[in-house]
Design a protein around this motif. Structure first.
Motif: not given
Length: 69
Positions: A14-19, A23-28, A31-33, A38-39
């Motif tokens: 989660l921290a990696g995806v959030g980071w 940083a703008g590498k992933f769209g919203t 990131a949600i997907a 992860s769950l």
């Protein structure tokens, strides 16, 4: 101990995806997907071999079924 490792991997994920989202590498949506994925990974059940090992067995208890004498 295994649950602690799962929690640490999950938090790291989660921290990696959030980071990467920050940083703008992933769209919203991405990131949600990935957060939802992860769950699924966190809730993945233990292996079948581990569950079978924990079953009650006559051999493990030092007893034999009564019909074998």
């Amino acid at each position: 101990m295994a649950i602690l490792v799962r929690i640490l991997v999950w938090v790291t994920w989660l921290a990696g995806v959030g980071w990467l989202w920050q940083a703008g590498k992933f769209g919203t949506a991405t990131a949600i997907a990935l957060g939802a994925l992860s769950l699924v990974v966190f809730a993945w059940p233990a292996s079948v071999a581990r569950r079978r090992h924990n079953e009650l067995r006559y051999v493990d208890m030092g007893k034999e079924p009564t019909g074998y004498h």
